[in-house]
Enzyme design. Structure first.
Site, PDB file in Angstrom:
ATOM      1  N   ASN A  90      -4.096  39.346   8.518  1.00 24.87           N
ATOM      2  CA  ASN A  90      -2.728  39.646   8.958  1.00 24.87           C
ATOM      3  C   ASN A  90      -2.524  41.135   9.293  1.00 24.87           C
ATOM      4  OD1 ASN A  90      -2.762  40.633   6.399  1.00 24.87           O
ATOM      5  ND2 ASN A  90      -1.155  39.321   5.578  1.00 24.87           N
TER       6      ASN A  90
ATOM      7  N   GLU B 283      -1.339  52.977  -5.066  1.00 29.42           N
ATOM      8  CA  GLU B 283      -2.171  52.814  -3.869  1.00 29.42           C
ATOM      9  C   GLU B 283      -2.466  54.131  -3.152  1.00 29.42           C
ATOM     10  OE1 GLU B 283      -0.060  49.848  -1.600  1.00 29.42           O
ATOM     11  OE2 GLU B 283      -0.684  48.237  -2.959  1.00 29.42           O
TER      12      GLU B 283
ATOM     13  N   TYR C  53      -7.110  45.522  -4.902  1.00 27.04           N
ATOM     14  CA  TYR C  53      -6.254  44.334  -5.020  1.00 27.04           C
ATOM     15  C   TYR C  53      -6.283  43.733  -6.433  1.00 27.04           C
ATOM     16  CZ  TYR C  53      -5.010  43.868  -0.073  1.00 27.04           C
ATOM     17  OH  TYR C  53      -4.480  44.042   1.181  1.00 27.04           O
TER      18      TYR C  53
ATOM     19  N   LYS D  75      -6.161  46.633   8.683  1.00 27.34           N
ATOM     20  CA  LYS D  75      -7.187  45.826   8.032  1.00 27.34           C
ATOM     21  C   LYS D  75      -8.394  45.555   8.955  1.00 27.34           C
ATOM     22  CE  LYS D  75      -4.077  43.436   4.793  1.00 27.34           C
ATOM     23  NZ  LYS D  75      -3.648  42.107   4.293  1.00 27.34           N
TER      24      LYS D  75
ATOM     25  N   HIS E 180      -1.647  46.155   5.771  1.00 21.92           N
ATOM     26  CA  HIS E 180      -1.170  46.157   4.387  1.00 21.92           C
ATOM     27  C   HIS E 180      -0.106  47.235   4.272  1.00 21.92           C
ATOM     28  CE1 HIS E 180      -1.111  46.439   0.002  1.00 21.92           C
ATOM     29  NE2 HIS E 180      -1.054  47.748   0.197  1.00 21.92           N
TER      30      HIS E 180
HETATM   31  P1  GDP Z   1       1.520  41.124   1.469  1.00 20.66           P
HETATM   32  O1  GDP Z   1       2.207  42.050   0.474  1.00 20.66           O
HETATM   33  O2  GDP Z   1       2.459  40.626   2.530  1.00 20.66           O
HETATM   34  O3  GDP Z   1       0.270  41.760   2.051  1.00 20.66           O
HETATM   35  O4  GDP Z   1       1.069  39.815   0.680  1.00 20.66           O
HETATM   36  P2  GDP Z   1       0.449  39.580  -0.783  1.00 20.66           P
HETATM   37  O5  GDP Z   1       0.545  40.846  -1.616  1.00 20.66           O
HETATM   38  O6  GDP Z   1       1.053  38.336  -1.332  1.00 20.66           O
HETATM   39  O7  GDP Z   1      -1.082  39.266  -0.507  1.00 20.66           O
HETATM   40  C1  GDP Z   1      -2.024  40.288  -0.251  1.00 20.66           C
HETATM   41  C2  GDP Z   1      -2.907  39.849   0.885  1.00 20.66           C
HETATM   42  O8  GDP Z   1      -3.665  38.708   0.478  1.00 20.66           O
HETATM   43  C3  GDP Z   1      -2.168  39.375   2.152  1.00 20.66           C
HETATM   44  O9  GDP Z   1      -1.764  40.432   2.977  1.00 20.66           O
HETATM   45  C4  GDP Z   1      -3.220  38.509   2.806  1.00 20.66           C
HETATM   46  O10 GDP Z   1      -4.218  39.288   3.490  1.00 20.66           O
HETATM   47  C5  GDP Z   1      -3.863  37.833   1.597  1.00 20.66           C
HETATM   48  N1  GDP Z   1      -3.229  36.550   1.274  1.00 20.66           N
HETATM   49  C6  GDP Z   1      -1.954  36.327   0.835  1.00 20.66           C
HETATM   50  N2  GDP Z   1      -1.729  35.016   0.629  1.00 20.66           N
HETATM   51  C7  GDP Z   1      -2.894  34.390   0.938  1.00 20.66           C
HETATM   52  C8  GDP Z   1      -3.311  33.024   0.915  1.00 20.66           C
HETATM   53  O11 GDP Z   1      -2.544  32.110   0.566  1.00 20.66           O
HETATM   54  N3  GDP Z   1      -4.599  32.773   1.304  1.00 20.66           N
HETATM   55  C9  GDP Z   1      -5.468  33.775   1.679  1.00 20.66           C
HETATM   56  N4  GDP Z   1      -6.720  33.445   2.050  1.00 20.66           N
HETATM   57  N5  GDP Z   1      -5.112  35.059   1.713  1.00 20.66           N
HETATM   58  C10 GDP Z   1      -3.853  35.367   1.344  1.00 20.66           C
END
Ligand code: GDP
Length: 139
Positions: A113, A127, A50, A10, A116
Site C-alpha cells: 500500500n 519511529e 513493526y 515502501k 507508511h
Molecule cells: P497502516 O497504519 O494504515 O499502515 O495499517 P496497520 O498499522 O494496521 O498495518 C501496518 C501495515 O501492515 C499496513 O500498512 C500493510 O502494509 C500491512 N497490513 C495491514 N493489514 C494487513 C492484512 O490484513 N494483511 C496483510 N498481508 N498485510 C496487512
C-alpha cells in the site's frame, strides 16, 4: 501545532518511479522534509520496526515485504503533520481509500500500500529515532 512524523515510501513503490510524485504531494501540502534516507532493511530490522504488530497474523508477511527492496524513510514536519500525512495516505486497504489519496492512486493491495505514516505522537516518537538521530534532523 507543528509536529514531526515518520513517512516511508515502501518497497512496492520505489520500482514504480513515484518517489518524486509522493514527495511533491507532501511538499505541496506544506509538509517539509527535515530528514531523508534510502535504505534496504533486513528482515530483522523490518520486524523491529513493526514490533507493535508482532501478534498480528500478517506480521511475517509484512516483514518479508518491507525487507524485499529499498525504501525511502523521511521525517515530515508541519502543522498537524501526523494526521495530515495519514489523510493524504488514505485507508490501509487501497480499495477502501478515498479518491486522490496516495494509496488509492498507487496501491496494489492491503499489504503493498505504497506508504507508511506514524499514526500518533507516540508512534512518531518511536519511529523517527528508529531511522534518524538528532544530528540527521535539519533545523
Ligand atoms: P497502516 O497504519 O494504515 O499502515 O495499517 P496497520 O498499522 O494496521 O498495518 C501496518 C501495515 O501492515 C499496513 O500498512 C500493510 O502494509 C500491512 N497490513 C495491514 N493489514 C494487513 C492484512 O490484513 N494483511 C496483510 N498481508 N498485510 C496487512
Amino acid at each position: 501545532m507543528v509536529e514531526r512524523t515518520l513517512s516511508i515510501i515502501k518497497p512496492d513503490a520505489v520500482p514504480k518511479n513515484i518517489i518524486g510524485e509522493i514527495i511533491k504531494r507532501f511538499e505541496t501540502a506544506q509538509l517539509k522534509i527535515v530528514a531523508i534516507q534510502m535504505r534496504h532493511l533486513s528482515k530483522k530490522e523490518a520486524e523491529a520496526f513493526y514490533y507493535v504488530h508482532r501478534e498480528r497474523p500478517f506480521f511475517d508477511s509484512l516483514a518479508t515485504f518491507m525487507s524485499s527492496g529499498p525504501i525511502v524513510a523521511m521525517v515530515l514536519e508541519g502543522e498537524q503533520a501526523i494526521s495530515k500525512n495519514r489523510s493524504m495516505m488514505g485507508a490501509t486497504d487501497p480499495k477502501k481509500a478515498d479518491k486522490g489519496t496516495i494509496r488509492a492512486d498507487f496501491g496494489g493491495g492491503i499489504e503493498t500500500n505504497v506508504v507508511h505514516g506514524s499514526d500518533s505522537p507516540a508512534s512518531a516518537a518511536f519511529e523517527i529515532p528508529f531511522f534518524f538521530s538528532q544530528l540527521d534532523l535539519v533545523r
